[in-house]
Scaffold this active site. Structure first.
Site, PDB file in Angstrom:
ATOM      1  N   SER A 154       1.788   7.142  -0.970  1.00 59.15           N
ATOM      2  CA  SER A 154       2.369   5.809  -1.029  1.00 59.15           C
ATOM      3  C   SER A 154       3.491   5.791  -2.066  1.00 59.15           C
ATOM      4  O   SER A 154       4.475   6.513  -1.921  1.00 59.15           O
ATOM      5  CB  SER A 154       1.275   4.775  -1.315  1.00 59.15           C
ATOM      6  OG  SER A 154       1.730   3.469  -1.103  1.00 59.15           O
ATOM      7  N   ASP A 193       0.186   1.189   9.773  1.00 60.34           N
ATOM      8  CA  ASP A 193       0.254   0.964   8.330  1.00 60.34           C
ATOM      9  C   ASP A 193       1.119  -0.251   8.018  1.00 60.34           C
ATOM     10  O   ASP A 193       2.319  -0.244   8.288  1.00 60.34           O
ATOM     11  CB  ASP A 193       0.837   2.209   7.658  1.00 60.34           C
ATOM     12  CG  ASP A 193       0.744   2.164   6.134  1.00 60.34           C
ATOM     13  OD1 ASP A 193       0.470   1.089   5.582  1.00 60.34           O
ATOM     14  OD2 ASP A 193       0.958   3.216   5.508  1.00 60.34           O
ATOM     15  N   HIS A 223      -2.728   2.776   6.402  1.00 59.34           N
ATOM     16  CA  HIS A 223      -2.310   3.319   5.119  1.00 59.34           C
ATOM     17  C   HIS A 223      -3.306   4.325   4.553  1.00 59.34           C
ATOM     18  O   HIS A 223      -2.925   5.247   3.837  1.00 59.34           O
ATOM     19  CB  HIS A 223      -2.110   2.167   4.128  1.00 59.34           C
ATOM     20  CG  HIS A 223      -1.311   2.527   2.926  1.00 59.34           C
ATOM     21  ND1 HIS A 223       0.010   2.902   3.003  1.00 59.34           N
ATOM     22  CD2 HIS A 223      -1.634   2.568   1.611  1.00 59.34           C
ATOM     23  CE1 HIS A 223       0.474   3.152   1.788  1.00 59.34           C
ATOM     24  NE2 HIS A 223      -0.506   2.966   0.924  1.00 59.34           N
TER      25      HIS A 223
END
Length: 685
Positions: free
Chosen positions: A537, A623, A658
């Site tokens: 991320s 995501d 995610h």
């Protein structure tokens, strides 16, 4: 690699925009499906499929290694593991896994004795689903009702259901699209929750009365600032419901009586830019943990009848970073870090001297565990280190003793004497000393010949704790060292450490990581090209920045769901997270300086014609945090620009978001594939 098909090449399609007088050329912008969050564009799907097919072809020869790694890692996990039961009211609650099970089962039994009761069966809920994740989970105060929510596609829009724990039947009450905790009112006739709006922002707190239709739910609070997010909670005493709102730098808290959610809310303190606070309560006094005067935070109190009248109880300390407070009936607990090391302190309302709980190692992770009740005589704690498996303790408030309740079991065996750990300080280019936690097999060479895995995150004030990992042992047992760089952007050394890695100081995060790597080389731990790195991320943004700036250092790079198209994302206010992210990165729409700064480091915008290290990139089609096209565009641009023949793979999870694949074994298999890629490229199979 000579037998592999050619990697996919994404079309270039003209696309330009002009911002602050600067023309931005983005020939891979077409990879964003205009119908997102639905992705149906045949060209987009064809490209993602081609990349996934190429990924499978590259990884096929590594399958035996990945299978070996998976078997190793699975062998270190107790298949029928269970948590330590904890009392809450009339019941003891715990979770367990069935042997071979992917997901938890949730249990309880009466404190006074009786049969075990299965209250939630995640494996049954997840059956036949590619993805499953449990979200909010809350049992009513009287123990009768369970409200829970789950996501079965990775979109992080959860479906809330209510179960009658006496009959085992579900109520007709179902609420789709929640994105919050679930908190019961004291009469157990209803609960608070928050819905995600069309932009995946929780801008509300709502009350649902059992038996009513969701359309009849009452909105108790609505947030008009699109950059703020609303959350719900309760004080430890359960006398007060908490409705909080805020962004990354500012917060505002309202209290509602738990027995009257429709009462006029008590605003503790109006929002003030840059001021954060959170609230606990004890016998009519508010305990407010705040950074209003110092980024090391302090604790103030105020009468609930006059919540803005703050009196300092514990002043900020230059060495102790206060991270939280929990009020119990007879004492309150302060958690924090002293010079980066976790501390837990017991403070008494009656003025008795505070106690700091002593832990046995020089570097460790420790904190308050699951303590649902208000009146307790033992405090549940968690503890681990880079060489000590996770341990659950009860701390006796009367005599200060620690009782070990559980030590993480490693079925395949674990000998801590085979490993050594250190905490180093490496000086960054601006003179700042950056902490580094490192673990390595005993006998690891210090002549520069070794191989090392370096991890960091460096954003949102999130500290990476030097904890224990069973998966990590597969690196260590192959002769590699593992290091965590506690770089600026996290709050490892306090909130100022975080501030020194964001906005106009963002470059410190990237520089710290590179300088730690070079410092480890200077200390003989490794050499240029002998370092594998990984980030997820915002940590993937870090990976993108350092492969642009210092590609020669890295022997292999894993970037999971990487936030790499920073400029384009921050320029698009229609995306779910963008307005709430401006306090972290800057607003390039309104601020030319922020535009120039983000443009100077945004990984996608700074790909250039040079040799890049081997790259493993992942994304998730569903995501909502880092949209799938960010890693896809980055991979496409790298393929078209880089001058080397090093392998680059892009894997897009077509049914996940995610967090990647769900389930403990599926996610572990994914980790084994990444590890196989690293070991292959590092020559450490």
């Amino acid at each position: 690699m000579s037998n592999l098909p050619a990697p996919p090449i994404a079309d270039r399609r003209a696309h330009t925009s002009t911002v602050h007088g600067v023309t931005l050329d983005d020939p891979w912008a077409w990879l964003r499906d205009p119908g997102y969050p639905k992705v149906t564009d045949p060209d987009v799907l064809a490209y993602l499929k081609a990349e996934n097919d190429y990924y499978e072809a590259v990884m096929a020869p590594l399958k035996p290694l990945a299978d070996t790694l998976f078997t190793e890692m699975r062998g270190r996990i107790k298949e029928d593991d269970s948590s330590v039961p904890q009392k809450d009211g009339d019941w003891l609650y715990w979770t367990d896994f069935e042997t071979g099970g992917e997901y938890r089962r949730w249990w309880r039994k009466p404190v006074g004795g009786g049969e075990n009761q299965l209250i939630l069966d995640e494996p049954a809920l997840a059956k036949g689903k590619e993805y499953f994740r449990l979200g909010g989970f809350s049992v009513s105060n009287n123990g009768r009702w369970l409200a829970y929510a789950y996501d079965d596609n990775g979109s992080e829009r959860f479906l809330l259901k209510v179960k009658d724990l006496e009959t085992g039947e579900h109520l007709p009450d179902e609420i789709p699209g929640i994105l919050s905790d679930i908190v019961w009112t004291s009469d157990d006739k209803g609960f608070l929750y928050g819905l995600a709006n069309d932009q995946w922002r929780t801008d509300n707190a709502r009350y649902h009365r059992l038996g009513s239709a969701p359309a009849e739910d009452v909105e108790l609070y609505h947030e008009d600032d699109e950059g703020y997010r609303v959350g719900v909670g309760e004080t430890q005493s359960r006398k007060w419901l908490i409705v909080s709102t805020g962004d990354h730098v500012t917060s505002e808290v309202r209290l509602l009586p738990a027995d009257d959610p429709f009462a006029d809310p008590i605003l503790v303190a109006p929002r003030k830019p840059g001021r954060e606070y959170d609230v606990e309560e004890h016998d009519g006094t508010l305990y407010i943990h705040t950074n209003d005067t110092d980024p090391m935070w302090r604790l103030v109190t105020a009468p609930i009848a006059d919540p803005g009248n703050w009196s300092e109880l514990i002043a900020p300390s230059p060495h102790f970073y206060m991270t939280g407070v929990t009020t119990f009936a007879d004492f309150f607990v302060i958690e924090g870090r002293e010079d980066g090391l976790d501390q837990v302190e017991i403070h008494y309302y009656d003025g008795h001297p505070k106690r700091r709980i002593a832990f046995p190692e020089a570097s460790y992770v420790a904190g308050v565990g699951d303590n649902p009740e208000y009146r307790i005589d033992k405090l549940r704690l968690g503890y681990e280190s880079m060489v000590t498996p996770g341990t659950v303790y009860d701390y006796d408030l009367a005599d200060g003793s620690l009782t070990t309740l559980k030590v993480q079991e490693i079925p395949s065996g674990y000998d801590p004497s085979k490993y050594a750990t250190e905490r180093l300080k490496i000086t960054a280019r601006d003179g700042t000393e950056v902490p580094v936690s490192i673990v390595y097999p005993r006998g690891f060479p210090r002549d520069g010949s070794g191989k090392l895995y370096l991890y960091a995150y460096g954003a949102y004030g999130y500290a990476i704790p030097p904890g224990f990992s069973t998966s990590r042992m597969s690196f260590l047992d192959r002769g590699m060292a593992f290091a965590i760089a506690h770089i600026r952007g996290g709050d490892d050394l306090g909130q100022q450490w975080y501030h020194d890695g964001k906005l106009e100081k963002r470059a410190n995060t990237f520089n710290d990581f590179v300088d730690v790597a070079r410092g480890l080389i200077e200390r003989g731990f490794t050499h240029e090209g002998g370092i594998a790195i990984a980030g997820r991320s915002a940590g993937g943004e870090l990976m993108g920045a350092v492969v642009n700036s210092d590609p020669e250092l890295w022997g292999a790079v894993v970037a999971d769901v990487p936030f790499v198209d920073v400029l384009n994302t921050m320029l698009d206010a229609s995306l779910p997270l963008t307005p709430g992210e401006w306090p972290e990165w800057g607003n390039p729409i309104e601020d030319k300086a922020a535009f120039d700064l983000i443009r100077s480091y945004s990984p996608y915008d700074n790909v250039r014609a040079q040799a890049y290290p081997p790259l493993y990139i992942s994304g998730g089609l569903n995501d909502p945090r880092v949209t799938y096209w960010e890693p896809a565009k980055w991979a496409a641009k790298l393929r078209a620009t880089k001058t080397d023949d090093n392998v680059l793979v892009l894997k897009t999870n077509m049914g996940a978001g995610h967090g990647g694949k769900s389930g403990r074994w599926e996610s572990l298999r994914e980790a084994a594939e990444e590890m196989a890629f690293i070991l292959w490229q590092m020559g450490a199979e």
